[in-house]
Motif scaffolding. Sequence first.
Motif, PDB file in Angstrom:
ATOM      1  N   SER A  64     -26.713  -9.533 -30.331  1.00  0.00           N
ATOM      2  CA  SER A  64     -27.910  -9.672 -29.407  1.00  0.00           C
ATOM      3  C   SER A  64     -28.933  -8.821 -30.059  1.00  0.00           C
ATOM      4  O   SER A  64     -30.054  -9.105 -30.482  1.00  0.00           O
ATOM      5  CB  SER A  64     -27.639  -9.659 -28.328  1.00  0.00           C
ATOM      6  OG  SER A  64     -29.201  -9.843 -27.459  1.00  0.00           O
ATOM      7  N   GLY A  93     -31.844  -9.944 -32.501  1.00  0.00           N
ATOM      8  CA  GLY A  93     -33.057  -9.899 -31.824  1.00  0.00           C
ATOM      9  C   GLY A  93     -34.069  -8.970 -32.531  1.00  0.00           C
ATOM     10  O   GLY A  93     -35.367  -9.214 -32.028  1.00  0.00           O
ATOM     11  N   THR A 102     -28.341 -17.292 -27.878  1.00  0.00           N
ATOM     12  CA  THR A 102     -28.646 -17.076 -26.640  1.00  0.00           C
ATOM     13  C   THR A 102     -27.636 -17.491 -25.611  1.00  0.00           C
ATOM     14  O   THR A 102     -27.809 -16.632 -24.158  1.00  0.00           O
ATOM     15  CB  THR A 102     -30.178 -17.063 -26.191  1.00  0.00           C
ATOM     16  OG1 THR A 102     -30.363 -18.916 -26.103  1.00  0.00           O
ATOM     17  CG2 THR A 102     -31.053 -16.668 -27.252  1.00  0.00           C
TER      18      THR A 102
END
Length: 217
Positions: free
Chosen positions: A34, A38, A122
Amino acid sequence: MRKIGLFIVGLFITLGINAQNSSVDAKKLLDEVSSKMGTYKNMNIDFSSSLIHKEAGITNDPPIRGNITLKGENYNLDYLGNNFIFNGKKLIIINKEEKEITISNGDLEEEDGFIYPSKLLTFYKEGYTYKMGELKNNNGRKVQFIDLTPIDSNSDIIKVKLGVDAKTKHIYKLTQIGSNGAETTFTITKLKSNQTLSENLFSFDKVKYEKLGYLID
């Protein structure tokens, strides 16, 4: 007898610690994925998908190919002959074959736990328990799998296997296993980040499609 009892207790404690460590390691890896993905301003992803349902005799070969561009909550997805455009508020589904367009508020619904390509990066952040799975070698690429189980016991998806490239910390593969035995797999074949995107990529030109004869609902 007392030694046997102590051994059994120790075994259960060890198994419990190992399970806890597996969960902690899985969360750590998911957090790394992530964090890494991200940081990108946007991503353009080519992927392939396949469905195998042995009992029903279903195997789509060759796999279905698709492409998705993601930027924040926005995405532009080409998949199954449709173009899905989400601008953070409205979802536009353009059916090119039928020349029909549907516009609705909100994103794609994850009905029965199905994970859409737009959710690949996600979906795992909530609604699942997880543990470390197998480490596999895929044509020289080390892929660490994480086994995820939906918290919702009524979900038609009973298990998800998420494959992470151990070197790049990018998601590589996702397999959903349904309660009916069907297995749906998405494999990322190419990922490009921080691309120069068209300003109109996540917008919808109604007049353009009306001129092309599309029916807009």
